[in-house]
Design a protein around this motif. Structure first.
Motif, PDB file in Angstrom:
ATOM      1  N   GLY A 297       5.259   4.605  18.830  1.00  0.00           N
ATOM      2  CA  GLY A 297       3.669   4.554  19.158  1.00  0.00           C
ATOM      3  C   GLY A 297       2.948   5.386  18.306  1.00  0.00           C
ATOM      4  O   GLY A 297       1.805   5.522  18.430  1.00  0.00           O
ATOM      5  N   GLY A 298       3.412   6.334  17.651  1.00  0.00           N
ATOM      6  CA  GLY A 298       2.713   7.199  16.875  1.00  0.00           C
ATOM      7  C   GLY A 298       2.215   6.452  15.516  1.00  0.00           C
ATOM      8  O   GLY A 298       2.396   5.466  15.249  1.00  0.00           O
ATOM      9  N   ARG A 299       1.405   7.089  14.791  1.00  0.00           N
ATOM     10  CA  ARG A 299       0.997   6.823  13.628  1.00  0.00           C
ATOM     11  C   ARG A 299       1.289   7.638  12.391  1.00  0.00           C
ATOM     12  O   ARG A 299       1.115   9.019  12.499  1.00  0.00           O
ATOM     13  N   THR A 300       1.696   7.005  11.203  1.00  0.00           N
ATOM     14  CA  THR A 300       1.866   7.858  10.027  1.00  0.00           C
ATOM     15  C   THR A 300       1.210   7.658   9.060  1.00  0.00           C
ATOM     16  O   THR A 300       0.905   6.547   8.401  1.00  0.00           O
ATOM     17  N   GLU A 301       0.566   8.496   8.217  1.00  0.00           N
ATOM     18  CA  GLU A 301      -0.400   8.278   7.074  1.00  0.00           C
ATOM     19  C   GLU A 301       0.565   8.105   5.736  1.00  0.00           C
ATOM     20  O   GLU A 301       1.445   9.043   5.464  1.00  0.00           O
ATOM     21  N   ARG A 302       0.417   7.306   5.061  1.00  0.00           N
ATOM     22  CA  ARG A 302       1.082   6.851   3.843  1.00  0.00           C
ATOM     23  C   ARG A 302       0.196   6.428   2.909  1.00  0.00           C
ATOM     24  O   ARG A 302      -0.839   5.865   2.890  1.00  0.00           O
ATOM     25  N   GLU A 303       0.813   6.845   1.611  1.00  0.00           N
ATOM     26  CA  GLU A 303       0.194   6.305   0.324  1.00  0.00           C
ATOM     27  C   GLU A 303       1.281   5.408  -0.343  1.00  0.00           C
ATOM     28  O   GLU A 303       2.362   5.834  -0.616  1.00  0.00           O
ATOM     29  N   ILE A 304       1.142   4.121  -0.641  1.00  0.00           N
ATOM     30  CA  ILE A 304       1.984   3.078  -0.945  1.00  0.00           C
ATOM     31  C   ILE A 304       1.566   2.746  -2.316  1.00  0.00           C
ATOM     32  O   ILE A 304       0.465   2.400  -2.563  1.00  0.00           O
ATOM     33  N   ARG A 305       2.377   2.960  -3.436  1.00  0.00           N
ATOM     34  CA  ARG A 305       2.215   2.439  -4.819  1.00  0.00           C
ATOM     35  C   ARG A 305       2.188   1.181  -4.970  1.00  0.00           C
ATOM     36  O   ARG A 305       3.295   0.460  -4.457  1.00  0.00           O
ATOM     37  N   SER A 306       1.622   0.316  -5.903  1.00  0.00           N
ATOM     38  CA  SER A 306       1.786  -0.999  -6.217  1.00  0.00           C
ATOM     39  C   SER A 306       1.346  -1.301  -7.574  1.00  0.00           C
ATOM     40  O   SER A 306       0.291  -0.673  -8.098  1.00  0.00           O
ATOM     41  N   ARG A 307       1.821  -2.409  -8.357  1.00  0.00           N
ATOM     42  CA  ARG A 307       1.365  -2.596  -9.507  1.00  0.00           C
ATOM     43  C   ARG A 307       0.149  -3.736  -9.376  1.00  0.00           C
ATOM     44  O   ARG A 307      -0.910  -3.731  -9.963  1.00  0.00           O
ATOM     45  N   VAL A 308       0.022  -4.408  -8.025  1.00  0.00           N
ATOM     46  CA  VAL A 308      -1.260  -5.103  -7.790  1.00  0.00           C
ATOM     47  C   VAL A 308      -1.435  -5.020  -6.286  1.00  0.00           C
ATOM     48  O   VAL A 308      -0.492  -5.017  -5.570  1.00  0.00           O
ATOM     49  N   VAL A 309      -2.776  -4.976  -6.108  1.00  0.00           N
ATOM     50  CA  VAL A 309      -3.397  -4.876  -4.619  1.00  0.00           C
ATOM     51  C   VAL A 309      -4.052  -6.073  -4.479  1.00  0.00           C
ATOM     52  O   VAL A 309      -4.983  -6.468  -5.329  1.00  0.00           O
ATOM     53  N   VAL A 310      -3.704  -6.912  -3.470  1.00  0.00           N
ATOM     54  CA  VAL A 310      -4.351  -8.288  -2.832  1.00  0.00           C
ATOM     55  C   VAL A 310      -5.113  -7.779  -1.915  1.00  0.00           C
ATOM     56  O   VAL A 310      -4.864  -7.439  -0.773  1.00  0.00           O
ATOM     57  N   ASP A 311      -6.522  -8.004  -1.913  1.00  0.00           N
ATOM     58  CA  ASP A 311      -7.303  -8.027  -0.847  1.00  0.00           C
ATOM     59  C   ASP A 311      -7.492  -9.318  -0.071  1.00  0.00           C
ATOM     60  O   ASP A 311      -8.321 -10.488  -0.468  1.00  0.00           O
ATOM     61  N   ALA A 312      -6.983  -9.491   0.886  1.00  0.00           N
ATOM     62  CA  ALA A 312      -6.984 -10.655   1.634  1.00  0.00           C
ATOM     63  C   ALA A 312      -7.398 -10.274   3.313  1.00  0.00           C
ATOM     64  O   ALA A 312      -7.057 -10.752   4.240  1.00  0.00           O
ATOM     65  N   SER A 313      -8.362  -9.384   3.433  1.00  0.00           N
ATOM     66  CA  SER A 313      -8.658  -8.713   4.420  1.00  0.00           C
ATOM     67  C   SER A 313      -9.804  -9.364   5.404  1.00  0.00           C
ATOM     68  O   SER A 313     -10.444  -9.172   6.305  1.00  0.00           O
ATOM     69  N   GLY A 314     -10.044 -10.767   4.879  1.00  0.00           N
ATOM     70  CA  GLY A 314     -11.079 -11.533   5.629  1.00  0.00           C
ATOM     71  C   GLY A 314     -12.365 -11.274   5.517  1.00  0.00           C
ATOM     72  O   GLY A 314     -12.980 -10.548   4.470  1.00  0.00           O
ATOM     73  N   GLN A 315     -13.063 -11.315   6.376  1.00  0.00           N
ATOM     74  CA  GLN A 315     -14.713 -10.873   6.296  1.00  0.00           C
ATOM     75  C   GLN A 315     -15.026  -9.557   6.324  1.00  0.00           C
ATOM     76  O   GLN A 315     -15.961  -9.051   5.954  1.00  0.00           O
ATOM     77  N   THR A 316     -13.792  -8.569   6.398  1.00  0.00           N
ATOM     78  CA  THR A 316     -14.107  -7.213   6.208  1.00  0.00           C
ATOM     79  C   THR A 316     -14.434  -7.018   4.728  1.00  0.00           C
ATOM     80  O   THR A 316     -14.908  -6.129   4.306  1.00  0.00           O
ATOM     81  N   ALA A 317     -13.741  -7.920   3.763  1.00  0.00           N
ATOM     82  CA  ALA A 317     -13.948  -7.699   2.389  1.00  0.00           C
ATOM     83  C   ALA A 317     -13.656  -6.226   2.090  1.00  0.00           C
ATOM     84  O   ALA A 317     -14.785  -5.641   1.411  1.00  0.00           O
ATOM     85  N   PHE A 318     -12.435  -6.036   2.318  1.00  0.00           N
ATOM     86  CA  PHE A 318     -12.228  -4.627   2.057  1.00  0.00           C
ATOM     87  C   PHE A 318     -12.562  -3.754   0.665  1.00  0.00           C
ATOM     88  O   PHE A 318     -13.396  -2.774   0.760  1.00  0.00           O
ATOM     89  N   ILE A 319     -12.122  -4.727  -0.291  1.00  0.00           N
ATOM     90  CA  ILE A 319     -12.531  -3.903  -1.709  1.00  0.00           C
ATOM     91  C   ILE A 319     -13.929  -4.339  -1.926  1.00  0.00           C
ATOM     92  O   ILE A 319     -14.899  -3.506  -2.298  1.00  0.00           O
ATOM     93  N   GLY A 320     -14.491  -5.493  -1.704  1.00  0.00           N
ATOM     94  CA  GLY A 320     -15.880  -5.827  -2.106  1.00  0.00           C
ATOM     95  C   GLY A 320     -16.821  -5.180  -1.306  1.00  0.00           C
ATOM     96  O   GLY A 320     -17.818  -4.814  -1.939  1.00  0.00           O
ATOM     97  N   ASN A 321     -16.766  -4.824  -0.069  1.00  0.00           N
ATOM     98  CA  ASN A 321     -17.767  -3.987   0.803  1.00  0.00           C
ATOM     99  C   ASN A 321     -17.814  -2.657   0.158  1.00  0.00           C
ATOM    100  O   ASN A 321     -18.887  -1.943  -0.038  1.00  0.00           O
ATOM    101  N   ARG A 322     -16.576  -2.018  -0.103  1.00  0.00           N
ATOM    102  CA  ARG A 322     -16.381  -0.634  -0.629  1.00  0.00           C
ATOM    103  C   ARG A 322     -17.319  -0.481  -1.791  1.00  0.00           C
ATOM    104  O   ARG A 322     -17.739   0.656  -2.377  1.00  0.00           O
ATOM    105  N   ARG A 323     -17.237  -1.575  -2.877  1.00  0.00           N
ATOM    106  CA  ARG A 323     -17.762  -1.562  -3.963  1.00  0.00           C
ATOM    107  C   ARG A 323     -19.097  -2.085  -4.288  1.00  0.00           C
ATOM    108  O   ARG A 323     -19.729  -2.311  -5.409  1.00  0.00           O
ATOM    109  N   GLY A 324     -19.594  -2.531  -3.145  1.00  0.00           N
ATOM    110  CA  GLY A 324     -20.936  -3.069  -3.139  1.00  0.00           C
ATOM    111  C   GLY A 324     -21.270  -4.345  -3.791  1.00  0.00           C
ATOM    112  O   GLY A 324     -22.253  -4.604  -4.350  1.00  0.00           O
ATOM    113  N   GLN A 325     -20.072  -5.324  -3.617  1.00  0.00           N
ATOM    114  CA  GLN A 325     -19.983  -6.533  -4.243  1.00  0.00           C
ATOM    115  C   GLN A 325     -20.138  -7.838  -3.412  1.00  0.00           C
ATOM    116  O   GLN A 325     -20.176  -8.882  -4.167  1.00  0.00           O
ATOM    117  N   ARG A 326     -20.423  -7.653  -2.059  1.00  0.00           N
ATOM    118  CA  ARG A 326     -20.489  -8.615  -1.267  1.00  0.00           C
ATOM    119  C   ARG A 326     -22.261  -9.087  -1.111  1.00  0.00           C
ATOM    120  O   ARG A 326     -22.863  -8.277  -0.867  1.00  0.00           O
TER     121      ARG A 326
END
Length: 441
Positions: free
Chosen positions: A167-196
């Motif tokens: 039930g606890g939480r662990t903070e992690r950094e996960i490396r990847s070659r590609v990141v896919v933003d499929a966060s729905g209307q949250t638009a995770f990357i677009g909102n952070r970069r002011g692109q929506r």
């Protein structure tokens, strides 16, 4: 209808490695499809979905072209075996009372894809995530992505907060070659970069809820989607039959009309609009509302940048139009399919630049525009589909193609060359408040 139980959530909590070929943020239809097909290509994939399952989501009606990405995913037989109502048609109601004849998809296509489904999204989305797991993706629910890691202008991973078995939480950094933003209307990357950007012509808002025992037409018409305009044409209702005799019924209108300060609360506005739609009132005589009311405000938007070096957006994170033609799930599935193939190509070539990862997006954007322009026509006060088709009957097939979702077909956009510059009526400027996310009461 399945409602999430916060006291008894269902979580996928597999071990998570420090790096993957692809990390997908979001477990809706777009994210699940991307993860499933990339994993099927043989790459390591981690999908992070912040909610436990089943997760509540609106957007239950599928259109016929959804069949093809579902077939590629190996899901068609599972859909046939499900309890989801079969959808053979869509029917329109004008001026609150005048019902059109049902528009049967099979009249224009005798393939089995002409019969689609009305889905309970909690079940449907979990089916897609299960399929992604079967194909080799690591799916971690209650996995909250908190940031995308960039080195210069290249996305190289994500920071996340993972739920543990205790039930606890662990903070992690996960490396990847590609990141896919499929966060729905949250638009995770677009909102952070002011692109929506909001669509200036579709400043709409929605109030919706669910009813038990609403009247459905007999036989195969019982699974039809109904699009029901109110008598003053200032709003319209969707009527979507679901399993267990539940119906999703939502009302869409301009922001000021739905959420003006003098309007009252969501229930007051919903009931006000319901009184302007006698055809719907008749269907609710013996019905009982079985959930609270939900709202979404100013939901039509698009992202000005949808791919970068090492990342890309899919589904509602890419953009969202309007629910009138039920295009959302189809565009999510198809976009996930396009994205997966582009990622496979990019990884094979060792070229993870924006042009390579986003190579599918010009065609996809054209498909979205075909839906968007038909939505504009629906809301335009001085446009009549009936009048248009009487004058230009040769374009009926183009309109049908768009309604069933065949929006990537060559030449389908020719209809707009003669339709002209159709724009919906204006609305007051919207505030900068974020799109509201529904929460089950």
């Amino acid at each position: 209808m399945i409602q999430p139980d916060p006291q008894n959530p269902v979580n996928y909590l597999p071990p998570v490695e420090d790096s993957y070929d692809v990390v997908v943020i979001g477990g809706g239809p777009a994210g699940a499809t991307t993860a499933a097909l990339v994993a099927e290509h043989g790459y390591s994939v981690l999908l992070l979905e912040r909610a436990a399952l089943p997760r509540f989501h609106v957007g239950e009606s599928l259109i016929p072209e959804t069949y093809w990405p579902l077939k590629r995913l190996g899901m068609v037989d599972r859909m046939k075996a499900s309890a989801f109502p079969r959808k053979y048609s869509v029917q329109f109601v004008s001026n609150g009372v005048k019902e059109s004849a049902p528009f049967y998809f099979e009249m224009y296509n005798d393939h089995e894809s002409s019969v689609t489904w009305q889905v309970e999204r909690g079940v449907f989305d979990q089916m897609l995530l299960d399929r992604a797991t079967e194909l080799g993706a690591v799916v971690h629910t209650s996995g909250h992505a908190t940031d995308v890691v960039f080195e210069g202008d290249v996305a190289v991973g994500v920071k996340c907060r993972l739920l543990n078995e205790d039930g606890g939480r662990t903070e992690r950094e996960i490396r990847s070659r590609v990141v896919v933003d499929a966060s729905g209307q949250t638009a995770f990357i677009g909102n952070r970069r002011g692109q929506r950007d909001r669509d200036p012509h579709l400043k709409k808002g929605t109030i919706w809820t669910y009813w038990k025992n609403a009247y459905r037409d007999p036989g195969k018409d019982g699974g039809a989607t109904l699009v029901m305009q109110t008598s003053d044409n200032k709003s319209w209702f969707w009527f979507i039959p679901l399993p267990d005799n539940v119906v999703s019924i939502g009302c869409v209108g301009n922001m000021e009309h739905m959420f003006g300060k003098e309007n009252g609360d969501a229930e007051t506005v919903y009931q006000r609009e319901l009184q302007l739609c006698p055809a719907l009132e008749k269907r609710l005589v013996d019905a009982e509302r079985c959930t609270d009311f939900f709202t979404t405000k100013d939901f039509s938007y698009y992202s000005s940048e949808t791919a970068g070096n090492g990342w890309l957006s899919v589904g509602d994170a890419f953009g969202f139009i309007d629910p009138v033609y039920s295009s959302g799930v189809y565009l999510a599935l198809k976009g996930g399919e396009f994205a997966a193939d582009a990622i496979h190509d990019a990884l094979q070539r060792g070229d993870l630049t924006a042009p390579r990862l986003g190579q599918w997006q010009p065609l996809y954007k054209q498909g979205i525009e075909n839906f968007r322009k038909l939505v504009y026509a629906f809301y335009a006060e001085d446009f009549s589909f009936g009048t248009f088709l009487r004058e230009y009957p040769e374009y009926k097939s183009n309109m049908v193609d768009i309604l069933v979702g065949d929006v990537f077909k060559p030449g389908v956009s020719d209809i707009f060359k003669v339709m002209g510059n159709i724009m919906p009526s204006g609305d007051e400027p919207s505030t900068d408040e974020p799109v509201q996310q529904p929460a089950m009461a």
